[in-house]
Design an enzyme around this catalytic site. Structure first.
Site, short mmCIF file in Angstrom:
data_model
loop_
_atom_site.label_atom_id
_atom_site.label_comp_id
_atom_site.label_asym_id
_atom_site.label_seq_id
_atom_site.Cartn_x
_atom_site.Cartn_y
_atom_site.Cartn_z
N CYS A 85 1.56 1.20 12.16
CA CYS A 85 2.77 2.15 11.42
C CYS A 85 3.14 3.14 12.39
O CYS A 85 4.29 3.59 12.36
CB CYS A 85 2.36 2.83 10.26
SG CYS A 85 1.86 1.58 8.75
N GLY A 92 1.00 -1.08 0.01
CA GLY A 92 0.01 -0.01 0.10
C GLY A 92 0.90 1.25 -0.04
O GLY A 92 0.50 2.13 -0.78
N THR A 93 2.12 1.29 0.82
CA THR A 93 2.60 2.64 0.75
C THR A 93 3.39 2.95 -0.65
O THR A 93 3.23 3.77 -0.99
CB THR A 93 3.97 2.28 1.76
OG1 THR A 93 3.28 2.26 3.23
CG2 THR A 93 4.76 3.62 1.55
N ASN A 114 -8.13 3.40 8.43
CA ASN A 114 -7.60 2.08 9.12
C ASN A 114 -7.72 2.27 10.44
O ASN A 114 -7.70 1.24 11.23
CB ASN A 114 -6.09 2.31 8.72
CG ASN A 114 -5.53 3.84 9.02
OD1 ASN A 114 -5.76 4.82 8.40
ND2 ASN A 114 -4.43 3.75 9.78
N THR A 133 11.88 -7.11 -11.54
CA THR A 133 11.27 -8.29 -11.64
C THR A 133 9.90 -8.56 -10.60
O THR A 133 10.34 -8.40 -9.44
CB THR A 133 12.55 -9.23 -11.40
OG1 THR A 133 13.67 -9.15 -12.37
CG2 THR A 133 11.82 -10.86 -11.53
N GLN A 146 -7.61 -0.32 3.14
CA GLN A 146 -8.72 -1.13 4.24
C GLN A 146 -9.97 -1.45 3.79
O GLN A 146 -10.84 -1.64 4.44
CB GLN A 146 -8.74 0.19 5.57
CG GLN A 146 -7.64 0.10 6.31
CD GLN A 146 -7.01 -1.16 7.06
OE1 GLN A 146 -7.88 -2.18 6.88
NE2 GLN A 146 -5.84 -1.09 7.58
N GLY A 175 -1.75 -6.36 -0.23
CA GLY A 175 -2.18 -7.77 -0.18
C GLY A 175 -2.49 -8.25 1.47
O GLY A 175 -3.20 -8.84 1.48
N HIS A 176 -1.47 -7.84 2.23
CA HIS A 176 -1.67 -8.23 3.72
C HIS A 176 -2.69 -7.83 4.43
O HIS A 176 -2.94 -8.13 5.78
CB HIS A 176 -0.34 -7.82 4.12
CG HIS A 176 -0.26 -6.57 4.73
ND1 HIS A 176 -0.28 -6.12 6.15
CD2 HIS A 176 0.23 -5.20 4.12
CE1 HIS A 176 0.03 -4.91 6.14
NE2 HIS A 176 0.24 -4.46 4.99
#
Length: 396
Positions: A328, A71-72, A147, A239, A177, A202-203
């Site tokens: 964070c 996200g960052t 969040n 990659t 979120q 993703g997390h």
């Protein structure tokens, strides 16, 4: 000791189906998706399949999906990739620091920034945005769901106002979120058809940490942050993280099924049961952002006369994982910028704890939390001088 996890807004556990999808790409199917031999082409096919899966979740074209590290990076790519000196950015005071700190850095590069206030409920009012737009406004960035509180912003209306101001003004939303919790339709006929850029991680949706996406509508010109190869249609060199991308694609498929299967309603019922049980059992407590639309899993509660950090530690020692706010900002000495922007006093902001359930949460987990929280709050209050003073005043 039993352990119950209620900090899904910090990160979600990886689902077994997601792990099984990615596992072969660590060992047997390890090709570079840019190679033309069979292993490379198998990797390319896996990346393409994942891209299509994410696109179906978001209601967009697969060519509009850019894979990132999270996200960052997605937020930073959206802002730094579209703004330059002399441009004007509109954002809000309750954004994640991935946007706020990027905005501060852009100010040092000559970008003018307007920070919109929110209401006491944590909402960015459309009229506030409308008043802030200028002829030189290049980008508006407002998060989809907060969040810390779970408050959902009227993104469709905010994006519509942005486009009514000028078709060339871009609209970005940090949906980290929101993705996988809320229906998102970026199609030309969809509710979010005026959104140009959208970030996910993703997390936060049961895929591995270190994976993410930036949706970039095909009409948007984006300057890359990284320079190297021609990966991701020259928008993000490097990659591809093959196992992570495969996992994110599988997580998107599962999230889409959960949304279609009425998953949010079931999770909302669990969250409401947790909230109501705590409010009944704990005096001088309340819900931050109550009365607004919130994500199904998120509850931010204040407990007057208690330090959130002490409560988080006390609950952790008993087997319950919760958070004092954004992961964070863990360890920060200042109160939450989100809660203070909503008008909470520094003391109440420091007394606020976030409970964020996951799709794996159960009624037994809620009962376990309800067995711990009232007792922990009561014990900590016996150590609080403000609590003792308030008891004296109420008995006089």
């Amino acid at each position: 000791m039993r352990r119950t996890y209620m900090d899904a807004n910090a990160t979600t556990p990886m689902l077994p189906e997601v792990f099984e999808a990615m596992r072969p790409y660590f060992l047997e199917q390890f090709g570079n998706a840019s190679s033309i031999h069979q292993q490379g082409q198998a990797a390319r096919a896996a990346v393409d399949h994942a891209r299509e899966s994410v696109a179906r979740l978001l209601g967009c074209r697969s060519s509009e999906i850019v894979f990132t590290s999270g996200g960052t990076e997605s937020d930073n790519l959206a802002l730094f990739g579209t703004l330059s000196a002399g441009d004007h950015l509109v954002t809000s005071t309750i954004e994640h620091h991935a946007v706020l700190h990027a905005a501060e850095a852009l100010e040092k590069r000559g970008v003018a920034v307007t920070y919109l206030p929110c209401t006491a409920s944590g909402i960015i009012e459309p009229s506030t945005l409308e008043a802030a737009l200028r002829p030189e406004t290049k980008l508006v960035s407002i998060m989809l769901a907060n969040n810390e509180t779970g408050t959902i912003q009227p993104i469709a209306e905010l994006a519509r106002i942005t486009k009514a101001h000028a078709k060339s003004t871009l609209f970005h939303t940090d949906a980290v979120q929101g993705a996988g919790k809320l229906p998102i339709d970026l199609a030309p006929s969809g509710a979010l058809h005026d959104v140009d850029l959208l970030s996910i991680a993703g997390h936060k949706m049961y895929a591995p940490q270190g994976t993410g996406v930036l949706f970039v509508r095909r009409s948007v010109r984006l300057s890359p942050l990284f320079h190297g190869g021609t990966h991701e249609r020259q928008r993000r060199a490097g990659t591809e993280n093959l196992p992570g991308i495969v996992a994110l694609g599988r997580a998107a498929e599962l999230a889409r099924g959960w949304l279609l299967d009425d998953g949010p309603a079931e999770l909302t019922a669990l969250r409401d049961r947790l909230e109501q049980g705590i409010l009944r059992a704990v005096p001088e407590s309340g819900v931050n952002g109550q009365g607004t639309d919130r994500t199904a899993n998120t509850s931010n509660l204040y407990f007057d006369h208690v330090e959130a950090e002490a409560l988080v530690i006390a609950l952790d020692l008993k087997g319950l994982s919760v958070s004092g706010g954004s992961a964070c900002q863990s360890g920060a000495t200042e109160p939450s910028h989100v809660l203070t922007a909503m008008g909470l006093s520094p003391a109440r902001a420091r007394a606020s704890v976030r409970f964020s359930l996951s799709r794996l949460s159960t009624a037994e987990d809620v009962d376990f939390a309800l067995s711990l929280v009232p007792e922990a709050v009561a014990r900590l209050r016996t150590l609080s001088p403000t609590w003792a003073a308030s008891r004296i005043l109420t008995t006089v």
